[in-house]
Design an enzyme around this catalytic site. Structure first.
Site, PDB file in Angstrom:
ATOM      1  N   GLU A  93     -12.841   9.289  -3.756  1.00  0.00           N
ATOM      2  CA  GLU A  93     -11.892   8.217  -3.415  1.00  0.00           C
ATOM      3  C   GLU A  93     -11.597   8.220  -1.927  1.00  0.00           C
ATOM      4  O   GLU A  93     -11.744   9.242  -1.260  1.00  0.00           O
ATOM      5  CB  GLU A  93     -10.595   8.517  -4.162  1.00  0.00           C
ATOM      6  CG  GLU A  93      -9.934   7.510  -5.008  1.00  0.00           C
ATOM      7  CD  GLU A  93      -9.865   6.059  -4.654  1.00  0.00           C
ATOM      8  OE1 GLU A  93     -10.483   5.589  -3.676  1.00  0.00           O
ATOM      9  OE2 GLU A  93      -9.166   5.363  -5.382  1.00  0.00           O
ATOM     10  N   ASP A  94     -11.143   7.083  -1.419  1.00  0.00           N
ATOM     11  CA  ASP A  94     -10.739   7.039  -0.011  1.00  0.00           C
ATOM     12  C   ASP A  94      -9.340   7.606   0.187  1.00  0.00           C
ATOM     13  O   ASP A  94      -9.101   8.421   1.066  1.00  0.00           O
ATOM     14  CB  ASP A  94     -10.844   5.605   0.557  1.00  0.00           C
ATOM     15  CG  ASP A  94     -10.118   4.559  -0.288  1.00  0.00           C
ATOM     16  OD1 ASP A  94      -9.541   4.906  -1.342  1.00  0.00           O
ATOM     17  OD2 ASP A  94     -10.124   3.380   0.105  1.00  0.00           O
ATOM     18  N   ASP A  97      -2.618   7.233  -3.260  1.00  0.00           N
ATOM     19  CA  ASP A  97      -1.317   6.757  -2.818  1.00  0.00           C
ATOM     20  C   ASP A  97      -0.346   6.905  -3.993  1.00  0.00           C
ATOM     21  O   ASP A  97       0.195   7.988  -4.222  1.00  0.00           O
ATOM     22  CB  ASP A  97      -1.508   5.305  -2.354  1.00  0.00           C
ATOM     23  CG  ASP A  97      -0.284   4.701  -1.724  1.00  0.00           C
ATOM     24  OD1 ASP A  97       0.659   5.434  -1.413  1.00  0.00           O
ATOM     25  OD2 ASP A  97      -0.254   3.470  -1.540  1.00  0.00           O
ATOM     26  N   SER A  98      -0.131   5.857  -4.790  1.00  0.00           N
ATOM     27  CA  SER A  98       0.741   5.991  -5.962  1.00  0.00           C
ATOM     28  C   SER A  98       0.105   6.904  -7.014  1.00  0.00           C
ATOM     29  O   SER A  98       0.795   7.509  -7.821  1.00  0.00           O
ATOM     30  CB  SER A  98       1.009   4.615  -6.589  1.00  0.00           C
ATOM     31  OG  SER A  98      -0.160   4.137  -7.233  1.00  0.00           O
ATOM     32  N   GLY A  99      -1.226   6.982  -7.028  1.00  0.00           N
ATOM     33  CA  GLY A  99      -1.936   7.787  -8.017  1.00  0.00           C
ATOM     34  C   GLY A  99      -2.374   6.989  -9.240  1.00  0.00           C
ATOM     35  O   GLY A  99      -3.094   7.503 -10.088  1.00  0.00           O
ATOM     36  N   THR A 101      -4.513   4.442  -9.626  1.00  0.00           N
ATOM     37  CA  THR A 101      -5.957   4.202  -9.735  1.00  0.00           C
ATOM     38  C   THR A 101      -6.668   5.447 -10.267  1.00  0.00           C
ATOM     39  O   THR A 101      -7.449   5.374 -11.223  1.00  0.00           O
ATOM     40  CB  THR A 101      -6.539   3.813  -8.359  1.00  0.00           C
ATOM     41  OG1 THR A 101      -5.831   2.680  -7.873  1.00  0.00           O
ATOM     42  CG2 THR A 101      -8.019   3.487  -8.456  1.00  0.00           C
ATOM     43  N   LEU A 102      -6.389   6.594  -9.658  1.00  0.00           N
ATOM     44  CA  LEU A 102      -7.103   7.804 -10.071  1.00  0.00           C
ATOM     45  C   LEU A 102      -6.670   8.299 -11.445  1.00  0.00           C
ATOM     46  O   LEU A 102      -7.497   8.803 -12.205  1.00  0.00           O
ATOM     47  CB  LEU A 102      -6.932   8.905  -9.039  1.00  0.00           C
ATOM     48  CG  LEU A 102      -8.007   8.894  -7.961  1.00  0.00           C
ATOM     49  CD1 LEU A 102      -7.830  10.086  -7.036  1.00  0.00           C
ATOM     50  CD2 LEU A 102      -9.415   8.917  -8.568  1.00  0.00           C
ATOM     51  N   ASP A 153      -9.403  -0.531   4.179  1.00  0.00           N
ATOM     52  CA  ASP A 153      -9.210  -1.864   4.759  1.00  0.00           C
ATOM     53  C   ASP A 153      -7.774  -2.327   4.658  1.00  0.00           C
ATOM     54  O   ASP A 153      -6.979  -1.786   3.891  1.00  0.00           O
ATOM     55  CB  ASP A 153     -10.084  -2.878   4.010  1.00  0.00           C
ATOM     56  CG  ASP A 153      -9.528  -3.167   2.620  1.00  0.00           C
ATOM     57  OD1 ASP A 153      -9.316  -2.208   1.853  1.00  0.00           O
ATOM     58  OD2 ASP A 153      -9.282  -4.351   2.300  1.00  0.00           O
ATOM     59  N   ARG A 159     -12.562  -1.772   7.878  1.00  0.00           N
ATOM     60  CA  ARG A 159     -13.296  -0.742   7.132  1.00  0.00           C
ATOM     61  C   ARG A 159     -14.298   0.009   7.990  1.00  0.00           C
ATOM     62  O   ARG A 159     -14.606   1.161   7.757  1.00  0.00           O
ATOM     63  CB  ARG A 159     -14.127  -1.383   6.013  1.00  0.00           C
ATOM     64  CG  ARG A 159     -13.382  -1.633   4.752  1.00  0.00           C
ATOM     65  CD  ARG A 159     -14.397  -1.938   3.649  1.00  0.00           C
ATOM     66  NE  ARG A 159     -13.860  -2.862   2.669  1.00  0.00           N
ATOM     67  CZ  ARG A 159     -13.005  -2.527   1.715  1.00  0.00           C
ATOM     68  NH1 ARG A 159     -12.594  -1.290   1.619  1.00  0.00           N
ATOM     69  NH2 ARG A 159     -12.570  -3.415   0.864  1.00  0.00           N
TER      70      ARG A 159
HETATM   71  P1  IMP Z   1      -3.073   4.080  -5.663  1.00  0.00           P
HETATM   72  O1  IMP Z   1      -3.554   3.564  -6.987  1.00  0.00           O
HETATM   73  O2  IMP Z   1      -1.694   3.556  -5.311  1.00  0.00           O
HETATM   74  O3  IMP Z   1      -3.170   5.579  -5.533  1.00  0.00           O
HETATM   75  O4  IMP Z   1      -3.939   3.422  -4.535  1.00  0.00           O
HETATM   76  C1  IMP Z   1      -5.230   3.576  -4.495  1.00  0.00           C
HETATM   77  C2  IMP Z   1      -5.945   2.518  -3.699  1.00  0.00           C
HETATM   78  O5  IMP Z   1      -5.098   1.687  -2.891  1.00  0.00           O
HETATM   79  C3  IMP Z   1      -6.840   3.249  -2.748  1.00  0.00           C
HETATM   80  O6  IMP Z   1      -8.064   3.508  -3.376  1.00  0.00           O
HETATM   81  C4  IMP Z   1      -6.948   2.293  -1.603  1.00  0.00           C
HETATM   82  O7  IMP Z   1      -8.039   1.441  -1.826  1.00  0.00           O
HETATM   83  C5  IMP Z   1      -5.652   1.526  -1.610  1.00  0.00           C
HETATM   84  N1  IMP Z   1      -4.720   2.080  -0.607  1.00  0.00           N
HETATM   85  C6  IMP Z   1      -3.657   2.885  -0.802  1.00  0.00           C
HETATM   86  N2  IMP Z   1      -3.036   3.195   0.358  1.00  0.00           N
HETATM   87  C7  IMP Z   1      -3.747   2.573   1.325  1.00  0.00           C
HETATM   88  C8  IMP Z   1      -3.623   2.523   2.761  1.00  0.00           C
HETATM   89  O8  IMP Z   1      -2.723   3.106   3.416  1.00  0.00           O
HETATM   90  N3  IMP Z   1      -4.570   1.788   3.402  1.00  0.00           N
HETATM   91  C9  IMP Z   1      -5.576   1.135   2.767  1.00  0.00           C
HETATM   92  N4  IMP Z   1      -5.730   1.161   1.440  1.00  0.00           N
HETATM   93  C10 IMP Z   1      -4.816   1.866   0.716  1.00  0.00           C
HETATM   94 MG    MG Z   2      -9.889   2.933  -3.022  1.00  0.00          MG
END
Ligand code: IMP
Ligand code: MG
Length: 184
Positions: A93-94, A97-99, A101-102, A153, A159
């Site tokens: 993963e890149d 953040d919230s977690g 997606t993973l 992005d 990107r």
């Molecule tokens: P999560 O599900 O909130 O953990 O977010 C995951 C996805 O949100 C990552 O795979 C990113 O693609 C996108 N994302 C979260 N934070 C950032 C950020 O600071 N910059 C760009 N993309 C972000």
């Molecule tokens: Mg991502």
């Protein structure tokens, strides 16, 4: 834009992660599963840094984030092409953040019976975590800023940058209003 992690720092750290991954998989070739699109630069450099045989595959999760904010219901848009039963899988993963997606991907893939599922992320933004996910390989921990570059992005921009930079609130607002004006 403020550069948080330089291109050289990223390259050094990715090399270390590659060696660590090779050490952790001494006798089985792992399958790296990149999460599109943010993973692309990271997974490409990581592959070059893993000095043992390994394979790759990709998934894509609904981009629930048009700009900075997220909604909370990830969906699988592109599934794996390979079977993962009994395999050592590493999700790539890149940023976490919230977690959400993973956590979603982890559950979906664990249901298919891999021997082991590990997670590699270039960036970890722990301050915003809402779902706990075990991270095995973390490149860098970043503060609660919106970051771009090295695959990440903002509304499909930035990107390609070889470094990771944080956008200021002003930059985010002007990008957002620029997009709105452009779409009229
Ligand atoms: P999560 O599900 O909130 O953990 O977010 C995951 C996805 O949100 C990552 O795979 C990113 O693609 C996108 N994302 C979260 N934070 C950032 C950020 O600071 N910059 C760009 N993309 C972000
Ligand atoms: Mg991502």
């Amino acid at each position: 834009m403020e550069v948080l992690i330089s291109a050289a720092e990223i390259q050094h750290r990715v090399c270390d992660l590659g060696k660590q991954i090779a050490r952790d998989h001494p006798d089985r070739s792992p399958l790296l599963v990149g999460v599109l699109n943010g993973c692309i630069l990271f997974i490409a450099d990581l592959m070059k840094a893993i000095p043992i045989p390994h394979e790759i595959d990709f998934v894509s999760v609904s981009s629930y984030r048009l700009g900075k904010e997220s909604t909370r219901a990830p969906r699988l848009l592109k599934d794996l092409e390979k079977e993962i039963v009994g395999r050592d899988v590493i999700l790539v993963e890149d940023i976490v953040d919230s977690g959400h997606t993973l956590a979603f991907l982890r559950e979906s893939l664990l249901a298919r019976g891999p021997r082991r599922l590990r997670i590699a992320t270039l960036l970890d933004k722990p301050s915003r975590r809402e779902r706990e996910v075990p991270l095995d390989y973390v490149g860098f921990t970043v503060p609660d800023r919106f970051v771009v570059g090295y695959g990440l992005d903002f509304a499909e921009r930035f990107r390609h940058l070889p470094y990771v930079a944080a956008l200021s609130e002003t930059e985010i607002e002007s990008e957002t209003s620029g997009r709105k004006a452009g779409s009229l």
